[in-house]
Design a protein around this motif. Structure first.
Motif, short mmCIF file in Angstrom:
data_model
loop_
_atom_site.label_atom_id
_atom_site.label_comp_id
_atom_site.label_asym_id
_atom_site.label_seq_id
_atom_site.Cartn_x
_atom_site.Cartn_y
_atom_site.Cartn_z
N ARG A 137 0.88 -1.19 0.03
CA ARG A 137 -0.13 -0.07 0.05
C ARG A 137 0.90 1.36 -0.05
N GLN A 138 1.85 1.24 0.87
CA GLN A 138 3.01 2.38 0.97
C GLN A 138 3.55 2.82 -0.29
N ARG B 34 2.32 1.86 -3.21
CA ARG B 34 1.44 2.48 -4.15
C ARG B 34 1.27 3.90 -3.95
N MET B 35 1.20 4.07 -2.68
CA MET B 35 0.84 5.74 -2.31
C MET B 35 2.21 6.46 -2.91
N ASN B 36 3.23 5.99 -2.78
CA ASN B 36 4.44 6.85 -3.21
C ASN B 36 4.82 6.64 -4.54
N GLY B 37 4.18 5.76 -5.42
CA GLY B 37 4.50 5.66 -6.85
C GLY B 37 5.53 4.91 -6.93
N GLY C 91 2.98 -2.92 25.31
CA GLY C 91 2.81 -2.08 24.37
C GLY C 91 2.07 -0.91 24.83
N ARG C 92 1.62 0.26 23.76
CA ARG C 92 1.17 1.34 24.32
C ARG C 92 -0.36 1.25 24.33
N ARG C 93 -0.94 -0.03 24.00
CA ARG C 93 -2.27 -0.27 24.41
C ARG C 93 -2.51 -1.91 24.34
N HIS C 94 -3.46 -2.27 24.57
CA HIS C 94 -3.68 -3.76 24.94
C HIS C 94 -3.86 -4.65 23.77
N GLU C 95 -4.03 -4.04 22.60
CA GLU C 95 -4.07 -5.01 21.28
C GLU C 95 -3.62 -4.13 20.27
N VAL C 96 -3.41 -4.73 19.22
CA VAL C 96 -2.64 -4.14 18.07
C VAL C 96 -1.62 -3.01 18.40
N VAL D 50 2.63 -2.35 18.56
CA VAL D 50 3.94 -2.99 18.47
C VAL D 50 4.74 -2.89 19.88
N ARG E 92 6.66 -2.48 22.93
CA ARG E 92 7.73 -1.54 23.17
C ARG E 92 8.85 -2.29 23.94
#
Lengths: 753, 286
Positions: free
Chosen positions: B36-37, B39-42, B185-190, B192, B194
């Protein structure tokens, strides 16, 4: 009567089936695609824009620059600070400002074209914080603005604050900060525009179609009726879709090219290009007597609105007006100042400054209680605004002050949680409270809504409203109000919403105002419709003095006859008349005095109290909000399930603001870097509805959209503070901040603050 | 535009991967984001996507006997829910249960987790604790590479184009062992990681494993800490000392950066917590 029933919201089934087409879903085969060329840095002078390389890319149709704007460059939702240039005319004020727009046959070609446009910039010195902006000789962000870089200073002055602080038995003083927050509506901005009958049609997500129409007409230099705006189904807004986003680009391209065009932001572009919640710096000094009665508040608040004012005035004013929190405070000295900087702009977000100041006023009352050795919950009850009290703007609260009732509803839960608190080797628990009051509608300014209700010949009734339902449920609420007032079942009501050709201005879907203000407009429209029906019945029956009324959807005469209103409608249609009631409502207010901030800024206030229970992991410093109980005085719950939904959504958003959300320009610009709560982060939520009827509200209703969020972060901050035994005064309460407090509490290092 | 191929056999897959511009598609949870990245960057897209999810060789699971083996195509959800995996390699099951979200766990594989080379890969930390040696195939043949040598820098591996990870030969610690995986992590799901920590303790403390992730270019075993534990007396003092040594190792390797004000106390505490729980788990089994 449908009012007060938890009817399933209109449009729910289509949403569940995935059939609803949002603004983002508008593009059709054959549309031209648009892509924005955005500036990397600001401020910068634009030396040249060369579209030639883009024009060589197959499929690229045209490159627009500021020169192609036929009307006014500077747009904005608050008329006195109309300062946002959607196509930078020679000068870039903020990063990501659009300098050119590419139209192409495919999305790929449009994006390739946008990358190919050659722009030469000459970077200039800028200001990137409140302090830099206010420094003497600072470069001006908006030289056109009369006050230099100071967007506005709002003062609230009441009583003698210095004397009261001197006499106070206890004075607590602390600095609080919050960070910029992104709305993260599920739907990113998108829409479509086309050329039809010599006019531009724009169908896009929005919170305010009639404002869009006015500003787009200004942008194109045409009369308003040359632009038709249709609100596409809008997948959340939270204030982020109050400012224009894709609409000016769509309108400009369709105007020039006379072809259908579409534009949708990526999540990254949405995060970069739209406004954020203002981060605020707040210094609070509060005084209280020996019994814990708050006697004084001196507060200094400052914020950075970025390069465009957007809703900066509203945020600044609201932060000042609500700085005391929902507590009687006889002596008040608040100065709130907002500055322009060269950062990306900040604007409206759910609560307009109130969620920020709530962090401060709630921590201050906890601090007063701690100083005096009193119970902080009792202190809230003792100081809570009640009927007959005056606010810091000198407004007498005559009725509908449900704060004490909210506190009473959560008190047993709060007491139980406090009794159950556990500290183990692995975690610490804490419980905190947040309370708030929130003025419904715009601050000290006219903000009317209008509506029409038409009885059709087939016996159905159509409600016409310009009020944008963005997922919060105004469609259903307004239809329930209309149906109840007419004595009809909901099934008999059709809705025509958010189309500038067919509906009239209802104002913004913001400030928790649509149920109260547009609800009242609907009430007025029904009353007007009723009058027309009664008059029509007399006319039809040729009985000038007939005593008749409308009950249960049927006209009933005093002598027992029943007449279907549709009969009257058909009768009047013969003479070309239609039966359409008109309603208008503008809340009763007075403007605030510019020197003292005194006045009656709102006709009605909502009240709420929430408590949160948290568990802090002593190894990782992760915070889990386990439970939140949220009591909200909504005046009257038009649709209780909808109210509960708003409360639960607001609480989860509050968890994000409290623990993780922090927009850093250039860094947290996708959903991997910018964290919002997941379902796993959501607490168990107990929504509690309190109904203290607002005399001026439709059936007593007020609003709940923003109040749902406001007390949550302070309650969580209070809970974490209790768990750690240290005040947490800065949001978000990140891993780093919690770990610092944990280690400081254990004497490993000193805690800065 | 990329072509898409779903080979039915391993030789077919290896032939396809030998083509220039070919890229492996396993769970796609990292690849799709980078596509996706691009594609966005061409940027250029891979010419050929080779979907290897149908290859039976990559689905092997052998946890009995001496030659334990985990196929690279096993998904996190499978490893989280499979009773044998939970019994024999709980450190990996626990790590798998904490990866991303249910959607990511449903499709993400331990092959892709390693091949992507993220310093924060949760599966990778657990595999290192299990002494995993990757079996890597190409048209030219098969090679074996310990995970610690496979990752050279963040998101950089020794994998060359045309190579495919088939699976991992693993050596779990001697049974019974307490195995614990912790993640911050910085939250409990999804989220990355730390930091993450995999810890395994056997009853004699003869073969302790302590792997720290999201702190170095790739997750690594803390050999000094393991040595300390080997000679030690199990208990809170030892776990605390191990934690402090782990944090010291982090500071020694990475220097004192701004993230250290969080990471140093967190590593100390998480390491001690993981070891304490691993030991308690072992006690509970006897």
């Amino acid at each position: 009567m449908s009012l007060g029933q938890s009817l399933i919201r209109v449009g729910t089934e289509a949403k569940v089936r995935g059939e609803t087409r949002y603004g983002f879903d508008m593009p059709q085969a054959g549309d031209l695609h648009l892509a924005c060329v955005r500036a990397p840095k600001a401020p910068a002078k634009i030396l040249s824009i060369d579209p030639a390389p883009a024009m060589t890319i197959p499929g690229v149709v045209r490159v627009f620059t500021a020169k192609d704007v036929p009307g006014e460059h500077r747009l904005g939702i608050i008329a006195v600070t109309r300062d946002q240039e959607f196509m930078a005319p020679g000068w870039v004020r903020q990063p990501y400002q659009c300098v050119a727009l590419v139209a192409a046959e495919t999305l790929e070609a449009a994006r390739a074209g946008a990358r190919a446009v050659q722009v030469e910039y000459d970077n200039q010195p800028g200001v990137y914080s409140f302090e830099e902006a206010m420094a003497p000789d600072a470069p001006l962000v908006q030289p056109e603005h009369a006050g230099g870089n100071l967007l506005r200073e709002n003062k609230i002055k009441q009583g003698d604050t210095e004397a009261a602080l001197k006499d106070a038995a206890v004075v607590v003083e602390a600095t609080y900060t919050t960070e910029r927050v992104e709305h993260c509506a599920l739907e990113v901005e998108g829409g479509r525009a086309w050329w039809e009958d010599g006019r531009v049609m724009v169908k896009a997500c929005t919170q305010n179609p009639h404002y869009d129409q006015a500003d787009l007409a200004r942008f194109l230099g045409v009369e308003e009726n040359q632009v038709r705006v249709i609100q596409a189904e809008t997948g959340g807004g939270f204030g982020g879709k109050l400012d224009l986003s894709v609409q000016p680009f769509l309108a400009l391209a369709a105007w020039h090219l006379k072809r259908p065009v579409c534009l949708r932001y990526s999540r990254e572009e949405s995060i970069r290009a739209t406004g954020k919640r203002h981060g605020l710096w707040m210094h609070f000094i509060s005084g209280a007597d020996e019994q814990g009665n708050i006697t004084a508040l001196k507060a200094r608040i400052s914020g950075d609105t970025g390069a465009f004012a957007s809703y900066g005035l509203a945020v600044n004013q609201r932060a000042a007006v609500h700085a005391t929190g929902p507590y009687r405070t006889a002596n008040v000295d608040v100065i709130a100042r907002m500055a322009y900087t060269n950062n990306t702009f900040n604007g409206a977000m759910r609560g307009f400054g109130c969620p920020q100041v709530a962090l401060a006023h709630e921590a201050q009352i906890d601090a007063i209680a701690a100083e005096l050795g009193l119970d902080s919950f009792d202190l809230r009850k003792q100081n809570a605004l009640r009927q007959g009290d005056h606010t810091s703007t000198g407004q007498l609260l005559r009725a509908g002050v449900g704060l004490s009732a909210c506190l009473e509803r959560i008190e047993p839960i709060y007491r139980r949680w406090q009794a159950e608190l556990k500290h183990t080797d692995e975690y610490l628990e804490g419980v905190g409270v947040g309370a708030m009051f929130y003025g419904i509608g715009n601050t000290g300014a006219s903000n009317p809504s209008t509506a029409q209700v038409q009885w059709m010949q087939n016996g159905r009734v159509t409600l016409f409203t310009g009020a944008a339902d963005i997922g919060q449920g105004s469609d259903t609420a307004l239809m329930q109000i209309a149906a109840s007032r007419l004595g009809l079942p909901m099934e008999r009501i059709d809705l025509c919403r958010g189309d500038t050709d067919k509906t009239t201005n209802a104002g913004a879907t913001s400030a928790s105002r649509q149920t109260y203000i547009s609800g009242n407009a609907v009430m007025g429209a029904v009353a007007n419709l009723e009058m027309q029906l009664l008059q029509g019945a007399r006319d039809m029956l040729k009985e000038r003095h007939l005593e008749v009324d409308l009950r249960g959807g049927v006209l009933r005469t005093a002598d027992g006859r029943e007449i279907e209103p549709a009969e009257v409608v058909r009768h009047l249609a013969k003479s070309g008349a239609r039966v359409m009631g008109e309603g208008r409502f503008d809340p009763n207010f007075t403007a605030l005095d510019p020197q003292t901030g005194q006045g009656r800024p709102y006709a009605a206030y909502a009240y709420a109290a929430q408590c949160a229970r948290v568990r802090v992991d002593t190894a990782s410093a992760m915070v889990k909000v386990t439970d939140v109980a949220a009591a909200h005085d909504v005046g009257r719950a038009v649709n209780p399930r909808s109210v509960q939904g708003q409360i639960c959504g607001g609480v989860v958003m509050g968890v994000g603001m409290a623990l993780m959300e922090e927009y850093e320009q250039g860094r947290t610009e996708n959903l991997q870097a910018y964290h919002i709560p997941t379902a796993a982060d959501a607490p168990n939520i107990t929504p509690l509805i309190v109904e203290d009827p607002e005399p001026s509200g439709p059936y007593g209703a007020k609003g709940v959209g923003e109040p749902a969020l406001i007390p949550t972060a302070p309650a969580i901050a209070g809970a974490v503070s209790q768990a750690l035994g240290r005040p947490m005064r800065h949001l978000p309460i990140s891993l780093e901040r919690v770990m610092q407090a944990l280690t400081a509490a254990e004497g490993e290092t000193d805690c800065e603050d | 535009m990329s072509r898409f191929l779903t080979p039915a056999s391993l030789p077919e897959a290896l032939d396809a991967l030998a083509q220039p511009g070919a890229k492996v598609l396993a769970g796609g949870t990292d690849l799709m984001i980078s596509l996706r990245q691009a594609r966005m960057n061409g940027d250029e897209l891979p010419e050929l996507l080779v979907d290897i999810t149908r290859l039976p060789e990559l689905q092997r699971l052998e946890l009995e006997g001496p030659g334990c083996y985990l196929g690279a195509g096993l998904t996190f959800r499978f490893l989280d829910e499979n009773p044998d995996a939970r019994q024999r390699v709980p450190v990996l099951s626990q790590a798998a249960s904490m990866v991303g979200s249910m959607q990511v766990r449903q499709t993400g594989t331990i092959g892709g987790n390693v091949a992507n080379g993220s310093p924060a890969a949760d599966g990778m930390s657990a595999l290192v604790a299990l002494d995993a040696v990757a079996e890597i195939a190409s048209r030219e043949g098969v090679r074996h590479c310990p995970l610690s040598e496979l990752i050279t820098a963040p998101n950089k591996t020794t994998l060359t184009s045309g190579e495919l990870i088939l699976g991992y030969a693993i050596t779990p610690p001697p049974a019974p062992a307490g195995q614990v995986f912790l993640k911050v992590g910085r939250r409990h799901e999804v989220a990355v990681s730390r930091l993450n920590l995999a810890a395994c303790l056997d009853r004699d403390l003869s073969d302790p494993r302590v792997v720290l992730g999201s702190c170095f270019p790739s997750p690594r075993r803390l050999v000094d800490v393991e040595e300390l534990i080997k000679g030690g007396k199990p208990g809170p003092e030892l776990w605390q000392a191990a934690g402090e040594m782990a944090a010291g190792h982090f500071t020694y390797v990475c220097g004192w950066r701004s993230s250290a004000t969080y990471k140093v106390p967190a590593i100390t505490r998480i390491t001690a917590r993981a070891l304490q729980r691993a030991w308690a788990g072992l006690e509970a089994r006897s």
